[in-house]
Design an enzyme around this catalytic site. Structure first.
Site, PDB file in Angstrom:
ATOM      1  N   ASP B 195      -4.445 -12.009  -4.815  1.00 10.15           N
ATOM      2  CA  ASP B 195      -5.192 -11.128  -3.915  1.00 10.15           C
ATOM      3  C   ASP B 195      -6.187 -10.327  -4.760  1.00 10.15           C
ATOM      4  O   ASP B 195      -5.789  -9.435  -5.508  1.00 10.15           O
ATOM      5  CB  ASP B 195      -4.197 -10.214  -3.193  1.00 10.15           C
ATOM      6  CG  ASP B 195      -4.868  -9.081  -2.422  1.00 10.15           C
ATOM      7  OD1 ASP B 195      -6.110  -8.950  -2.480  1.00 10.15           O
ATOM      8  OD2 ASP B 195      -4.139  -8.313  -1.770  1.00 10.15           O
ATOM      9  N   GLN B 198      -8.906  -5.739  -4.548  1.00  9.10           N
ATOM     10  CA  GLN B 198      -9.184  -4.522  -5.316  1.00  9.10           C
ATOM     11  C   GLN B 198      -9.756  -4.842  -6.694  1.00  9.10           C
ATOM     12  O   GLN B 198      -9.942  -3.935  -7.503  1.00  9.10           O
ATOM     13  CB  GLN B 198      -7.904  -3.691  -5.469  1.00  9.10           C
ATOM     14  CG  GLN B 198      -7.345  -3.168  -4.160  1.00  9.10           C
ATOM     15  CD  GLN B 198      -8.233  -2.120  -3.519  1.00  9.10           C
ATOM     16  OE1 GLN B 198      -9.041  -1.473  -4.189  1.00  9.10           O
ATOM     17  NE2 GLN B 198      -8.114  -1.950  -2.217  1.00  9.10           N
ATOM     18  N   LYS B 221     -15.161  -4.356   0.885  1.00  6.57           N
ATOM     19  CA  LYS B 221     -14.799  -3.525  -0.264  1.00  6.57           C
ATOM     20  C   LYS B 221     -15.778  -3.700  -1.433  1.00  6.57           C
ATOM     21  O   LYS B 221     -15.720  -2.983  -2.416  1.00  6.57           O
ATOM     22  CB  LYS B 221     -13.373  -3.849  -0.724  1.00  6.57           C
ATOM     23  CG  LYS B 221     -12.303  -3.440   0.285  1.00  6.57           C
ATOM     24  CD  LYS B 221     -10.926  -3.529  -0.315  1.00  6.57           C
ATOM     25  CE  LYS B 221      -9.828  -3.670   0.715  1.00  6.57           C
ATOM     26  NZ  LYS B 221      -9.530  -2.430   1.442  1.00  6.57           N
ATOM     27  N   CYS B 361      -0.767   0.389   3.381  1.00 10.11           N
ATOM     28  CA  CYS B 361      -0.364  -0.973   3.748  1.00 10.11           C
ATOM     29  C   CYS B 361       0.543  -1.551   2.673  1.00 10.11           C
ATOM     30  O   CYS B 361       0.431  -2.726   2.303  1.00 10.11           O
ATOM     31  CB  CYS B 361      -1.576  -1.876   3.984  1.00 10.11           C
ATOM     32  SG  CYS B 361      -2.531  -1.371   5.399  1.00 10.11           S
TER      33      CYS B 361
END
Lengths: 163, 408
Positions: B195, B198, B221, B361
């Site tokens: 993932d 970020q 993002k 989350c």
């Protein structure tokens, strides 16, 4: 868009500045007082009905027990893992409804909900009758915090219905 | 390098000079060039890609394809056709679960995630395990918020078919050792899902050098529009997968009873593509490339160090994740013993400081940290020391308001 060079090192961050009065309207002394020394916080002994509610947006939880005898709320208690607004609301609300009939308590809960979502504003006598709870009118200015009050009103409504 | 991108590059920030936006980890503010690109697409190039034989449609198609190529290059993907457009990281994870997981995972197999996985991957693969009867294993974390490699190693055996972890933790800021985890996972034959939500806005990412099998991120993002994201996957894996959504664009020949499917990337992009947002995202990538991802990282390391040093001055604060700026991204989560995260966020908001308060989350992580919620400040290219000074002032105010309260 060209990045500027900055040869001087940044000033370290500091702690210690005067308070800002702007948030005083939400965090009134009456709310902070109920938060610091909550009333009716704990667990009732005996077989009072209990419910547990969670705000899925933030994970805060409250459990609520209401003891009803002959249609009257004779005792109530809460345990919360929650913010100051939720805890103070629970403290103020339970202080207000203990001793009332179920019908009267249900009306108080409805009035608190109208206080924070004043589609049809409460009359002055109704608002005055809420006592300390009236301080929650300031939540109107903080839409993100209405859920903190509703966590309590939802839990107590459920606890009363569930008894 | 404490100043990088001027505030004037971001219309929202330029219009609100008193706003201190420290929630880029939730969603980034949009550079003007991105907003202009969206407007221009709709004003000059708007037509349904892959449809009309007329020039305008061809131009829309070309813009969409060029966007894919730009974004692929930005993340180090040499095969642009393996760079699929999705709605965001969440949809990418679901595409993997339904498109690959359901066909390759069954009872007796195992799936490994980490205690720092975002709900996007945690819940998606938890439900995949539930559907298929596979075992769902959770690698634990160290006290300073890293993946516990001993715990992870103990979970990797030949039953593990898929492992998921974040490149960078959205709640802790930890930068994970991707290549090390990939080596361990591949040694037992597991497919690696990373993932990158970020990571891509903050670090130079090269999906091929990382060695992962799937890599996902969200456009919003990175400064791109909401509603567009990317799933990159290895060609062999993607070609072995069945489509998970059906409809227009993803077909080759539709018979009365049988349909054959289009090639990559189209077989995974059913329906009219989100071309405008793809174009916007490509411009966001170009914007970051122009700033230089190395400079972005240097800027964020400097601000993160400043922030960590400042926060530590506050009494009763708990700061989560690694304490060295070099080992983490510019996401810093913290909690006070005496001020709940939501009260903090409200008071900060009154000071014009936007931070996230909540479970991020990542409820499994919050349980392990022993807190219902944390406050999280995050920096990006436009953040300045002034924003962090404003945060400190507001935090001090919150602390004085709640002085002598003990959270119960």
């Amino acid at each position: 868009m060209s990045p500027s060079a900055d040869p001087t090192p940044p000033v370290p961050l500091k702690a210690g500045t005067p308070p800002d009065p702007r948030v005083a309207s939400l965090y009134q002394e009456i709310i902070l007082s109920h938060y610091r020394t909550p009333r009716h916080k704990g667990v009732l002994s005996g077989a009072a009905a209990g419910v547990e509610h969670q705000n899925p947006l933030c994970g805060d939880t409250i459990s609520m027990q209401v003891q009803v005898d002959d249609g009257r709320i004779t005792d109530a208690a809460f345990v919360a893992r929650a913010c100051s607004i939720t805890q103070a609301t629970a403290s103020m609300l339970l202080s207000r409804v203990i001793g009332l009939s179920v019908a009267e308590a249900t009306q108080v809960v409805a009035q608190v909900e109208r206080l924070i979502e004043p589609v049809t504003p409460l009359s002055e006598p109704d608002a005055a009758s809420l006592g300390d709870l009236r301080a929650l009118a300031s939540v109107v200015r903080f839409p993100a915090r209405k859920a903190c009050v509703r966590l309590v009103t939802g839990a107590i409504s459920d606890a009363i219905a569930f008894r | 390098m404490t100043f990088l991108a001027p505030r004037s590059d971001f219309p929202l920030l330029a219009d609100t000079p008193t706003l201190h936006y420290l929630d880029s980890a939730a969603t980034a503010q949009k550079p003007r060039v991105v907003l202009d690109a969206l407007q221009q697409f709709y004003e000059r190039d708007n037509a349904n890609p892959h449809r009309g034989a007329y020039e305008l449609s061809a131009r829309a198609t070309e813009r969409y394809h060029d966007a894919r190529a730009t974004i692929a290059t930005f993340i180090g993907a040499t095969d642009a056709d393996c760079t699929l457009f999705v709605r965001g990281t969440t949809e990418a994870m679901n595409l993997i679960a339904y498109g690959w997981g359901d066909a390759h995972i069954g009872a007796g197999d195992a799936i490994v995630v980490t205690a720092m996985d975002h709900h996007a991957s945690f819940v998606t693969f938890q439900q995949l395990a539930k559907r298929t009867g596979a075992e769902f294993r959770i690698a634990e974390l160290t006290d300073d918020g890293r993946i516990d490699m001993t715990s992870l190693r103990s979970m990797l055996d030949s039953r593990v078919k898929l492992i998921s972890f974040p490149h960078v933790s959205n709640a802790l800021g930890t930068i994970n050792p991707v290549t090390e985890i990939v080596a361990l996972a591949h040694a037992v034959g597991a497919v690696v899902v990373c993932d990158g939500a970020q990571a891509v806005p903050h670090l130079a990412v090269d999906v091929e050098a990382l060695g992962v099998d799937f890599y996902a991120f969200s456009g919003h993002k990175v400064g791109g529009p909401m509603g567009i994201g990317v799933l990159w996957g290895r060609r062999a894996l993607l070609e072995s997968m069945s489509p998970w959504q059906f409809g227009g664009d993803m077909i080759e020949i539709v018979g009365d009873q049988v349909t054959t499917f289009n090639t990559l990337p189209h077989r995974f992009e059913a329906g009219t593509p989100n071309a405008a947002d793809a174009v916007g995202l490509a411009v966001a990538c170009d914007y970051l490339t122009a700033l230089g991802m190395d400079r972005v990282r240097a800027h964020e390391v400097e601000l993160t160090a400043l922030l960590l040093d400042g926060l530590q001055l506050l009494d009763g604060i708990r700061i989560f994740g690694p304490m060295h700026a070099q080992e983490r991204s510019g996401v810093v989560s913290f909690a006070f013993e005496d001020v709940h995260a939501h009260d903090l966020a409200t008071i900060l908001d009154e000071h014009g400081v936007c931070v996230r308060a909540g479970h991020h989350c990542a409820q499994p992580l919050m349980r392990r940290l022993g807190v219902p919620a944390t406050a999280r400040a995050s920096v990006w290219v436009h953040t300045t020391p002034d924003d962090l000074h404003a945060l400190m002032t507001a935090l001090q105010h919150a602390k004085s308001l709640f002085a002598d309260v003990a959270l119960r």
